[in-house]
Design a protein around this motif. Sequence first.
Motif, PDB file in Angstrom:
ATOM      1  N   GLY A  30       8.478   6.391  -0.763  1.00  0.00           N
ATOM      2  CA  GLY A  30       7.224   5.641  -0.685  1.00  0.00           C
ATOM      3  C   GLY A  30       6.022   6.568  -0.627  1.00  0.00           C
ATOM      4  O   GLY A  30       5.009   6.337  -1.305  1.00  0.00           O
ATOM      5  N   PHE A  31       6.113   7.632   0.189  1.00  0.00           N
ATOM      6  CA  PHE A  31       5.022   8.593   0.259  1.00  0.00           C
ATOM      7  C   PHE A  31       4.811   9.282  -1.079  1.00  0.00           C
ATOM      8  O   PHE A  31       3.662   9.442  -1.528  1.00  0.00           O
ATOM      9  CB  PHE A  31       5.293   9.632   1.345  1.00  0.00           C
ATOM     10  CG  PHE A  31       4.275  10.737   1.361  1.00  0.00           C
ATOM     11  CD1 PHE A  31       3.024  10.512   1.899  1.00  0.00           C
ATOM     12  CD2 PHE A  31       4.563  11.970   0.819  1.00  0.00           C
ATOM     13  CE1 PHE A  31       2.072  11.516   1.910  1.00  0.00           C
ATOM     14  CE2 PHE A  31       3.629  12.980   0.816  1.00  0.00           C
ATOM     15  CZ  PHE A  31       2.378  12.754   1.368  1.00  0.00           C
ATOM     16  N   LEU A  32       5.884   9.707  -1.736  1.00  0.00           N
ATOM     17  CA  LEU A  32       5.753  10.366  -3.037  1.00  0.00           C
ATOM     18  C   LEU A  32       5.155   9.428  -4.076  1.00  0.00           C
ATOM     19  O   LEU A  32       4.292   9.831  -4.870  1.00  0.00           O
ATOM     20  CB  LEU A  32       7.108  10.891  -3.512  1.00  0.00           C
ATOM     21  CG  LEU A  32       7.631  12.111  -2.781  1.00  0.00           C
ATOM     22  CD1 LEU A  32       9.037  12.452  -3.258  1.00  0.00           C
ATOM     23  CD2 LEU A  32       6.705  13.286  -2.979  1.00  0.00           C
ATOM     24  N   PHE A  33       5.595   8.168  -4.075  1.00  0.00           N
ATOM     25  CA  PHE A  33       5.031   7.207  -5.009  1.00  0.00           C
ATOM     26  C   PHE A  33       3.541   7.042  -4.782  1.00  0.00           C
ATOM     27  O   PHE A  33       2.748   7.088  -5.717  1.00  0.00           O
ATOM     28  CB  PHE A  33       5.733   5.853  -4.872  1.00  0.00           C
ATOM     29  CG  PHE A  33       5.075   4.759  -5.661  1.00  0.00           C
ATOM     30  CD1 PHE A  33       5.256   4.675  -7.029  1.00  0.00           C
ATOM     31  CD2 PHE A  33       4.255   3.837  -5.035  1.00  0.00           C
ATOM     32  CE1 PHE A  33       4.638   3.683  -7.767  1.00  0.00           C
ATOM     33  CE2 PHE A  33       3.626   2.835  -5.751  1.00  0.00           C
ATOM     34  CZ  PHE A  33       3.821   2.755  -7.126  1.00  0.00           C
ATOM     35  N   PHE A  34       3.142   6.866  -3.509  1.00  0.00           N
ATOM     36  CA  PHE A  34       1.727   6.692  -3.190  1.00  0.00           C
ATOM     37  C   PHE A  34       0.921   7.930  -3.556  1.00  0.00           C
ATOM     38  O   PHE A  34      -0.163   7.831  -4.133  1.00  0.00           O
ATOM     39  CB  PHE A  34       1.563   6.371  -1.707  1.00  0.00           C
ATOM     40  CG  PHE A  34       0.135   6.177  -1.297  1.00  0.00           C
ATOM     41  CD1 PHE A  34      -0.545   5.022  -1.659  1.00  0.00           C
ATOM     42  CD2 PHE A  34      -0.519   7.143  -0.563  1.00  0.00           C
ATOM     43  CE1 PHE A  34      -1.870   4.840  -1.292  1.00  0.00           C
ATOM     44  CE2 PHE A  34      -1.833   6.979  -0.189  1.00  0.00           C
ATOM     45  CZ  PHE A  34      -2.515   5.823  -0.555  1.00  0.00           C
ATOM     46  N   PHE A  35       1.438   9.129  -3.245  1.00  0.00           N
ATOM     47  CA  PHE A  35       0.738  10.368  -3.544  1.00  0.00           C
ATOM     48  C   PHE A  35       0.570  10.566  -5.047  1.00  0.00           C
ATOM     49  O   PHE A  35      -0.526  10.892  -5.515  1.00  0.00           O
ATOM     50  CB  PHE A  35       1.492  11.552  -2.940  1.00  0.00           C
ATOM     51  CG  PHE A  35       0.807  12.862  -3.156  1.00  0.00           C
ATOM     52  CD1 PHE A  35      -0.293  13.209  -2.399  1.00  0.00           C
ATOM     53  CD2 PHE A  35       1.261  13.741  -4.126  1.00  0.00           C
ATOM     54  CE1 PHE A  35      -0.932  14.421  -2.601  1.00  0.00           C
ATOM     55  CE2 PHE A  35       0.630  14.945  -4.339  1.00  0.00           C
ATOM     56  CZ  PHE A  35      -0.470  15.287  -3.567  1.00  0.00           C
ATOM     57  N   ILE A  36       1.630  10.352  -5.815  1.00  0.00           N
ATOM     58  CA  ILE A  36       1.544  10.524  -7.263  1.00  0.00           C
ATOM     59  C   ILE A  36       0.644   9.465  -7.874  1.00  0.00           C
ATOM     60  O   ILE A  36      -0.165   9.756  -8.765  1.00  0.00           O
ATOM     61  CB  ILE A  36       2.954  10.506  -7.888  1.00  0.00           C
ATOM     62  CG1 ILE A  36       3.730  11.747  -7.453  1.00  0.00           C
ATOM     63  CG2 ILE A  36       2.889  10.422  -9.402  1.00  0.00           C
ATOM     64  CD1 ILE A  36       5.192  11.732  -7.813  1.00  0.00           C
ATOM     65  N   TRP A  37       0.738   8.231  -7.399  1.00  0.00           N
ATOM     66  CA  TRP A  37      -0.121   7.169  -7.896  1.00  0.00           C
ATOM     67  C   TRP A  37      -1.593   7.482  -7.622  1.00  0.00           C
ATOM     68  O   TRP A  37      -2.450   7.327  -8.501  1.00  0.00           O
ATOM     69  CB  TRP A  37       0.274   5.848  -7.257  1.00  0.00           C
ATOM     70  CG  TRP A  37      -0.635   4.713  -7.584  1.00  0.00           C
ATOM     71  CD1 TRP A  37      -0.745   4.082  -8.774  1.00  0.00           C
ATOM     72  CD2 TRP A  37      -1.580   4.106  -6.709  1.00  0.00           C
ATOM     73  NE1 TRP A  37      -1.699   3.098  -8.689  1.00  0.00           N
ATOM     74  CE2 TRP A  37      -2.234   3.094  -7.435  1.00  0.00           C
ATOM     75  CE3 TRP A  37      -1.931   4.309  -5.386  1.00  0.00           C
ATOM     76  CZ2 TRP A  37      -3.210   2.303  -6.869  1.00  0.00           C
ATOM     77  CZ3 TRP A  37      -2.902   3.520  -4.838  1.00  0.00           C
ATOM     78  CH2 TRP A  37      -3.532   2.527  -5.579  1.00  0.00           C
ATOM     79  N   LEU A  38      -1.901   7.923  -6.420  1.00  0.00           N
ATOM     80  CA  LEU A  38      -3.276   8.254  -6.067  1.00  0.00           C
ATOM     81  C   LEU A  38      -3.778   9.436  -6.884  1.00  0.00           C
ATOM     82  O   LEU A  38      -4.910   9.432  -7.374  1.00  0.00           O
ATOM     83  CB  LEU A  38      -3.353   8.566  -4.576  1.00  0.00           C
ATOM     84  CG  LEU A  38      -4.728   8.712  -3.965  1.00  0.00           C
ATOM     85  CD1 LEU A  38      -5.442   7.361  -3.999  1.00  0.00           C
ATOM     86  CD2 LEU A  38      -4.619   9.201  -2.544  1.00  0.00           C
ATOM     87  N   ARG A  39      -2.948  10.428  -7.060  1.00  0.00           N
ATOM     88  CA  ARG A  39      -3.336  11.635  -7.806  1.00  0.00           C
ATOM     89  C   ARG A  39      -3.617  11.312  -9.268  1.00  0.00           C
ATOM     90  O   ARG A  39      -4.521  11.892  -9.873  1.00  0.00           O
ATOM     91  CB  ARG A  39      -2.216  12.659  -7.673  1.00  0.00           C
ATOM     92  CG  ARG A  39      -2.330  13.874  -8.493  1.00  0.00           C
ATOM     93  CD  ARG A  39      -3.057  14.941  -7.783  1.00  0.00           C
ATOM     94  NE  ARG A  39      -3.112  16.112  -8.660  1.00  0.00           N
ATOM     95  CZ  ARG A  39      -3.809  17.157  -8.403  1.00  0.00           C
ATOM     96  NH1 ARG A  39      -4.486  17.222  -7.296  1.00  0.00           N
ATOM     97  NH2 ARG A  39      -3.825  18.167  -9.219  1.00  0.00           N
ATOM     98  N   THR A  40      -2.858  10.410  -9.860  1.00  0.00           N
ATOM     99  CA  THR A  40      -3.047  10.120 -11.279  1.00  0.00           C
ATOM    100  C   THR A  40      -4.173   9.124 -11.534  1.00  0.00           C
ATOM    101  O   THR A  40      -4.708   9.079 -12.641  1.00  0.00           O
ATOM    102  CB  THR A  40      -1.760   9.559 -11.898  1.00  0.00           C
ATOM    103  OG1 THR A  40      -1.337   8.423 -11.157  1.00  0.00           O
ATOM    104  CG2 THR A  40      -0.674  10.599 -11.906  1.00  0.00           C
ATOM    105  N   THR A  41      -4.554   8.313 -10.544  1.00  0.00           N
ATOM    106  CA  THR A  41      -5.587   7.312 -10.793  1.00  0.00           C
ATOM    107  C   THR A  41      -6.988   7.808 -10.465  1.00  0.00           C
ATOM    108  O   THR A  41      -7.954   7.308 -11.042  1.00  0.00           O
ATOM    109  CB  THR A  41      -5.327   6.034  -9.978  1.00  0.00           C
ATOM    110  OG1 THR A  41      -5.212   6.370  -8.603  1.00  0.00           O
ATOM    111  CG2 THR A  41      -4.076   5.351 -10.457  1.00  0.00           C
ATOM    112  N   LEU A  42      -7.117   8.761  -9.530  1.00  0.00           N
ATOM    113  CA  LEU A  42      -8.445   9.243  -9.188  1.00  0.00           C
ATOM    114  C   LEU A  42      -8.910  10.285 -10.200  1.00  0.00           C
ATOM    115  O   LEU A  42      -8.105  11.053 -10.723  1.00  0.00           O
ATOM    116  CB  LEU A  42      -8.443   9.856  -7.783  1.00  0.00           C
ATOM    117  CG  LEU A  42      -8.236   8.882  -6.645  1.00  0.00           C
ATOM    118  CD1 LEU A  42      -8.204   9.631  -5.327  1.00  0.00           C
ATOM    119  CD2 LEU A  42      -9.326   7.829  -6.632  1.00  0.00           C
TER     120      LEU A  42
END
Length: 79
Positions: A30-42
């Motif tokens: 869950g943390f990795l998903f959130f981190f990668i999602w945040l990194r790719t959208t910002l």
Amino acid sequence: GWHAPWPISLWDGANSGWFPLIWFVAKVWGFLFFFIWLRTTLPRLRYDQFMALGWKILIPVSLAWVMVVATVRALHNEG
């Protein structure tokens, strides 16, 4: 950590057997998903853009916030 999340931790068997490993792996994923999602959208910002944000926006806002808090505390202490 390896403990179950709050609503599930009320169940007695939530933190025994294989469940701690499952909770840990699920939390890491869950943390990795959130981190990668945040990194790719910002958007990516350059160093000079970060510096301009800090000097032009964050420092004045923080100084104003310190003044507001000091004023509120002084008024609260005076009655």
